[in-house]
Scaffold this active site. Sequence first.
Site, PDB file in Angstrom:
ATOM      1  N   CYS A  14      14.584  99.574  20.725  1.00 18.75           N
ATOM      2  CA  CYS A  14      13.902 100.017  19.514  1.00 18.75           C
ATOM      3  C   CYS A  14      14.020  98.917  18.464  1.00 18.75           C
ATOM      4  O   CYS A  14      14.718  97.921  18.662  1.00 18.75           O
ATOM      5  CB  CYS A  14      14.482 101.341  18.986  1.00 18.75           C
ATOM      6  SG  CYS A  14      16.207 101.211  18.483  1.00 18.75           S
ATOM      7  N   CYS A  17      17.425  97.614  17.307  1.00 17.87           N
ATOM      8  CA  CYS A  17      18.081  96.620  18.152  1.00 17.87           C
ATOM      9  C   CYS A  17      17.728  95.210  17.673  1.00 17.87           C
ATOM     10  O   CYS A  17      18.595  94.326  17.592  1.00 17.87           O
ATOM     11  CB  CYS A  17      17.665  96.790  19.612  1.00 17.87           C
ATOM     12  SG  CYS A  17      18.123  98.372  20.354  1.00 17.87           S
ATOM     13  N   ASP A 433     -16.453  88.843  12.778  1.00 18.70           N
ATOM     14  CA  ASP A 433     -16.900  87.519  13.214  1.00 18.70           C
ATOM     15  C   ASP A 433     -18.401  87.598  13.497  1.00 18.70           C
ATOM     16  O   ASP A 433     -18.885  88.615  14.013  1.00 18.70           O
ATOM     17  CB  ASP A 433     -16.141  87.104  14.471  1.00 18.70           C
ATOM     18  CG  ASP A 433     -16.667  85.808  15.051  1.00 18.70           C
ATOM     19  OD1 ASP A 433     -16.611  84.794  14.351  1.00 18.70           O
ATOM     20  OD2 ASP A 433     -17.152  85.835  16.200  1.00 18.70           O
TER      21      ASP A 433
END
Length: 730
Positions: A14, A17, A433
């Site tokens: 997670c 960590c 774009d």
Amino acid sequence: MTTDVELAISGMTCASCANRIERKLNKLDGVVATVNYATEKAKVTFPDSVSPDELVATVEQAGYGAALPRSDGDDVAAGVEDPVDALRRRVLVSFVLSAPVVAMAMVPAFQFTYWQWLSLTLAAPVVVWGAWPFHRAAWANLRHGTSTMDTLVSVGTLAALGWSLYALFLGTAGEPGMTHPFELTVERSDGAGNIYLEAAAGVTTFILAGRWFEARSKRQAGAALRALLELGAREVSMLRGDGTEVRVPVEQLAVGTRFVVRPGEKVATDGEVEQGSSAVDRSMLTGESVPVEVGPGDQVVGATVNAGGRLVVRATRIGSDTQLAQMARLVEDAQNGKAEVQRLADRVSGVFVPVVIGLAVATLGFWLGAGVGTSAAFTAAVAVLIIACPCALGLATPTALMVGTGRGAQLGILIKGPEVLESTRRVDTVVLDKTGTVTTGEMTLVDVAAAEGEDADEVLRTAGALEDASEHPIARAVAAGARERLGGLPPVEGFLAEPGHGVRGRVGGREVTVGRPAGVVDRAAANTVVEVAWDGRVRGWVSVADAVKPTSAEAVRMLRDLGLRPVLLTGDHAVVARAVADEVGIDPDQVFADVLPADKVDVVKRLQDQGRVVAMVGDGVNDAAALAQADLGLAMGTGTDVAIEAGDLTLVRGDLRVAADAIRLSRRTLTTIKGNLFWAFSYNVAALPLAAAGLLNPMIAGAAMAASSVFVVANSLRLRRFRPLVGDAA
């Protein structure tokens, strides 16, 4: 003096960590570290007084794995298994073993004599081996005085297994004929005959499956970089001093080396043209469909394609200094710099897990003090852990994501992972774009203008016949348009290409030239124009352009209806960009033209600095870094693999209208996930007091847990009814 290194981190479950590893590394003198949970990498700047091995050791002391950069193929050569494949195998084995355990516990007809011992045989490997990643993470958390949902999963499943072993060997659960009756009563029990194997095995399998889906999506983070680097040439024809050519790996090139690029070949590295002239197709890097004419003294970029004549190029930049390598770094930096959204379950677990464990201990102490007996007190404490075990939480995200992504796939929308969805709710600006997204990305015949006294069809027929003998992209567009409008084309004699100027030849007995015009008429200013002449006089002009997709204007309206502000971004000329923006309904002040690939990232950053939450829609290699930098990247599936891998959502059909449906579906899926998490937590909060009071017998606990899971699944299945605004509503 400082050095930069990128460590591959393993064992993170997670975002907390990643924060823990980052704190440990930054405690070293002179070390500056940033750990990215999504890409599982740590970018570390360290002084000479610290060695790379010390960095690795620091990460390992924190309970995680770390590895220094290795060359491609080392993992395969060393026999290291792909962690995602290993997790998949763990999920499949756990599912095969746990499915019969859950079935026997919930269906009395399956409860044959001694069924409980078969359940133990099947469930024990799931709880011990299948849940090993949770146990390992829980131990690492314990060593550092913290907790996550891994802690609750580990403690809950081990407690369920431990109590089941007690009930089977020392209680009455191991007796022949033991069953789980369907008696939905609220009463205190000594627990000696209750087993919780189905809860332990089921929770493990469900949450493992959720982790696998998450890991599979995270693995895509590095795919854009690999795809970018694969664009480059592998070999090159190096030119020796005596004029001979030798084929060598591109790594042998040095600055100043001369090499040959034949028609159809990739330019090996950035350089300057010394001999020859040609049209170079830069669409792989710039995304723009109009080729660039180059000759002696012009710069060329590695990975672009020579579409015309033979070129001799002198290398000016090699390796990590090339534009391609710089773009790869842009993609990586944008991915690493993007704030990772920690799942709601992980955020709440910081409070929820310690509270549950504390409540279980308090329950045990209270009932022991009340004198109800060790068995009953321990049963109540275990019930607290079991009922709080996040079975529904484990299903909340993956089930909604599976249904949502499955429905999206039917509609041509691919969602990469749960962390993508939170961005869609906050997005207020969508950057489009131009080439390949708003427009077709291919040159198309758009207009024919005849000089006074000339016939437009004859001008087009003659130009099309001559251009049909050329391989130039503009020539192909003219020839294809002429054939489509007029049918067959007359033959050509004496064809001759003059790179940078045009083509000439005999058509119908006349000397014809097609090439750059001496002047451009205003009405063709947004197009690419070629001049058609024969017998020494200009007879007309043929215009080609990157045509706007017929659905783009409607798509822009749909995006506005979702509360988004459309912005047009392109490397093309400002005149062309404004013409396209006007055609699709984008405001002139929201147009960014003449933008280089690196500058596209800067435009996105600039909008973010203004407080906007930006979605980017693109399809080219040059869009990859901007897609990664944006808060939400939507890649057109008709574009390059690099753009698709760098994006968060992929629009398979290449229809810009699908972008609006993608945002709608993502928002709906996110709402479903949050609803699932809310009800899953509510179920735990409501059931915990009953468990602490010792009033939950196994059947009620099992039924409540099953009901919460069924609700989460049913709520997720509602996403199958999602209907798009346009197109296929299958």
